[in-house]
Design a protein around this motif. Sequence first.
Motif, PDB file in Angstrom:
ATOM      1  N   VAL A 116       0.856  -1.183   0.000  1.00  0.00           N
ATOM      2  CA  VAL A 116       0.000   0.000   0.000  1.00  0.00           C
ATOM      3  C   VAL A 116       0.894   1.234   0.000  1.00  0.00           C
ATOM      4  O   VAL A 116       1.769   1.370   0.849  1.00  0.00           O
ATOM      5  CB  VAL A 116      -0.927   0.025   1.238  1.00  0.00           C
ATOM      6  CG1 VAL A 116      -1.799   1.272   1.229  1.00  0.00           C
ATOM      7  CG2 VAL A 116      -1.779  -1.236   1.296  1.00  0.00           C
ATOM      8  N   ALA A 117       0.651   2.119  -0.963  1.00  0.00           N
ATOM      9  CA  ALA A 117       1.412   3.367  -1.044  1.00  0.00           C
ATOM     10  C   ALA A 117       0.523   4.435  -1.659  1.00  0.00           C
ATOM     11  O   ALA A 117      -0.120   4.196  -2.677  1.00  0.00           O
ATOM     12  CB  ALA A 117       2.669   3.178  -1.896  1.00  0.00           C
ATOM     13  N   GLY A 118       0.477   5.569  -0.999  1.00  0.00           N
ATOM     14  CA  GLY A 118      -0.295   6.691  -1.521  1.00  0.00           C
ATOM     15  C   GLY A 118      -1.775   6.377  -1.684  1.00  0.00           C
ATOM     16  O   GLY A 118      -2.415   6.884  -2.592  1.00  0.00           O
ATOM     17  N   GLY A 119      -2.302   5.514  -0.833  1.00  0.00           N
ATOM     18  CA  GLY A 119      -3.716   5.177  -0.907  1.00  0.00           C
ATOM     19  C   GLY A 119      -4.066   4.144  -1.960  1.00  0.00           C
ATOM     20  O   GLY A 119      -5.225   3.844  -2.182  1.00  0.00           O
ATOM     21  N   HIS A 120      -3.069   3.593  -2.615  1.00  0.00           N
ATOM     22  CA  HIS A 120      -3.300   2.590  -3.652  1.00  0.00           C
ATOM     23  C   HIS A 120      -2.720   1.251  -3.212  1.00  0.00           C
ATOM     24  O   HIS A 120      -1.620   1.191  -2.660  1.00  0.00           O
ATOM     25  CB  HIS A 120      -2.659   3.016  -4.974  1.00  0.00           C
ATOM     26  CG  HIS A 120      -3.249   4.264  -5.521  1.00  0.00           C
ATOM     27  ND1 HIS A 120      -4.450   4.294  -6.185  1.00  0.00           N
ATOM     28  CD2 HIS A 120      -2.812   5.542  -5.475  1.00  0.00           C
ATOM     29  CE1 HIS A 120      -4.718   5.538  -6.532  1.00  0.00           C
ATOM     30  NE2 HIS A 120      -3.748   6.313  -6.114  1.00  0.00           N
ATOM     31  N   ALA A 121      -3.452   0.194  -3.475  1.00  0.00           N
ATOM     32  CA  ALA A 121      -3.011  -1.147  -3.123  1.00  0.00           C
ATOM     33  C   ALA A 121      -2.518  -1.873  -4.371  1.00  0.00           C
ATOM     34  O   ALA A 121      -3.116  -1.755  -5.439  1.00  0.00           O
ATOM     35  CB  ALA A 121      -4.149  -1.929  -2.485  1.00  0.00           C
ATOM     36  N   GLN A 122      -1.432  -2.588  -4.197  1.00  0.00           N
ATOM     37  CA  GLN A 122      -0.910  -3.399  -5.286  1.00  0.00           C
ATOM     38  C   GLN A 122      -0.823  -4.830  -4.785  1.00  0.00           C
ATOM     39  O   GLN A 122      -0.125  -5.109  -3.800  1.00  0.00           O
ATOM     40  CB  GLN A 122       0.459  -2.907  -5.736  1.00  0.00           C
ATOM     41  CG  GLN A 122       1.020  -3.728  -6.858  1.00  0.00           C
ATOM     42  CD  GLN A 122       2.380  -3.228  -7.320  1.00  0.00           C
ATOM     43  OE1 GLN A 122       2.915  -2.268  -6.784  1.00  0.00           O
ATOM     44  NE2 GLN A 122       2.937  -3.894  -8.297  1.00  0.00           N
ATOM     45  N   TYR A 123      -1.537  -5.738  -5.452  1.00  0.00           N
ATOM     46  CA  TYR A 123      -1.571  -7.141  -5.077  1.00  0.00           C
ATOM     47  C   TYR A 123      -0.653  -7.929  -6.006  1.00  0.00           C
ATOM     48  O   TYR A 123      -0.577  -7.651  -7.197  1.00  0.00           O
ATOM     49  CB  TYR A 123      -2.991  -7.687  -5.213  1.00  0.00           C
ATOM     50  CG  TYR A 123      -4.012  -6.929  -4.407  1.00  0.00           C
ATOM     51  CD1 TYR A 123      -4.273  -7.285  -3.095  1.00  0.00           C
ATOM     52  CD2 TYR A 123      -4.714  -5.865  -4.958  1.00  0.00           C
ATOM     53  CE1 TYR A 123      -5.223  -6.593  -2.347  1.00  0.00           C
ATOM     54  CE2 TYR A 123      -5.656  -5.169  -4.215  1.00  0.00           C
ATOM     55  CZ  TYR A 123      -5.896  -5.545  -2.911  1.00  0.00           C
ATOM     56  OH  TYR A 123      -6.823  -4.856  -2.179  1.00  0.00           O
ATOM     57  N   ARG A 124       0.025  -8.932  -5.439  1.00  0.00           N
ATOM     58  CA  ARG A 124       0.933  -9.752  -6.243  1.00  0.00           C
ATOM     59  C   ARG A 124       0.905 -11.175  -5.711  1.00  0.00           C
ATOM     60  O   ARG A 124       1.124 -11.409  -4.523  1.00  0.00           O
ATOM     61  CB  ARG A 124       2.340  -9.173  -6.170  1.00  0.00           C
ATOM     62  CG  ARG A 124       3.366  -9.881  -7.012  1.00  0.00           C
ATOM     63  CD  ARG A 124       4.706  -9.135  -6.994  1.00  0.00           C
ATOM     64  NE  ARG A 124       5.175  -8.805  -5.659  1.00  0.00           N
ATOM     65  CZ  ARG A 124       5.974  -9.581  -4.919  1.00  0.00           C
ATOM     66  NH1 ARG A 124       6.393 -10.724  -5.375  1.00  0.00           N
ATOM     67  NH2 ARG A 124       6.365  -9.188  -3.721  1.00  0.00           N
ATOM     68  N   LEU A 125       0.597 -12.133  -6.585  1.00  0.00           N
ATOM     69  CA  LEU A 125       0.629 -13.543  -6.215  1.00  0.00           C
ATOM     70  C   LEU A 125       2.081 -13.970  -6.091  1.00  0.00           C
ATOM     71  O   LEU A 125       2.895 -13.679  -6.972  1.00  0.00           O
ATOM     72  CB  LEU A 125      -0.082 -14.378  -7.283  1.00  0.00           C
ATOM     73  CG  LEU A 125      -0.260 -15.855  -6.982  1.00  0.00           C
ATOM     74  CD1 LEU A 125      -1.161 -16.057  -5.770  1.00  0.00           C
ATOM     75  CD2 LEU A 125      -0.856 -16.562  -8.200  1.00  0.00           C
ATOM     76  N   VAL A 126       2.432 -14.618  -4.988  1.00  0.00           N
ATOM     77  CA  VAL A 126       3.812 -15.048  -4.776  1.00  0.00           C
ATOM     78  C   VAL A 126       3.854 -16.574  -4.661  1.00  0.00           C
ATOM     79  O   VAL A 126       2.849 -17.196  -4.289  1.00  0.00           O
ATOM     80  CB  VAL A 126       4.438 -14.395  -3.517  1.00  0.00           C
ATOM     81  CG1 VAL A 126       4.478 -12.890  -3.655  1.00  0.00           C
ATOM     82  CG2 VAL A 126       3.704 -14.780  -2.268  1.00  0.00           C
ATOM     83  N   PRO A 127       4.993 -17.177  -4.970  1.00  0.00           N
ATOM     84  CA  PRO A 127       5.119 -18.630  -4.837  1.00  0.00           C
ATOM     85  C   PRO A 127       4.853 -19.080  -3.395  1.00  0.00           C
ATOM     86  O   PRO A 127       5.163 -18.351  -2.437  1.00  0.00           O
ATOM     87  CB  PRO A 127       6.564 -18.914  -5.248  1.00  0.00           C
ATOM     88  CG  PRO A 127       6.983 -17.730  -6.061  1.00  0.00           C
ATOM     89  CD  PRO A 127       6.209 -16.562  -5.504  1.00  0.00           C
TER      90      PRO A 127
END
Length: 154
Positions: A116-127
């Motif tokens: 989460v940065a600047g009110g935006h979420a970034q999702y990432r699938l990880v192994p």
Amino acid sequence: MSLRRFALAVLALASLMLAGCASTPEASPERDALAKEFLTHPAASTIYVYRSPFNHLDADTVLYIDGRLIGATRPGAFFRVDVNPGRHVLHGNGIDLGDFELHTRPGEIYFVSLDVAGGHAQYRLVPTAVGQQTVRACCALLENWWPGQRPFIR
């Protein structure tokens, strides 16, 4: 006298509303340890969503899965959610209108890193191996806000 009662009622209601805005509570140490065993159920899929402890300490977002409120995220914490296999959408709120789509299979575990940065979420699938190692090392289990949810399917 009725004005005074009204004022007290308004004050009590405001207190309840503020309590509802409180952060998501941590799970008990026993539930945290159980979640870190990464158990599965053959008929369900399990999704872990976590934030690293160094991910913008001043930024929070609320996590939803398939439109259901899960809870407020915070750095160094994770959620474990058991779902029916199939398509699922993770998203936040506020300025974060983005989403992340995940297709799950029965009996499998999925790890999603949330930044989460600047009110935006970034999702990432990880192994799986990376997700398990990260969750064990950095994170505390948070209680889900999903009314009626069974935390673990056995």
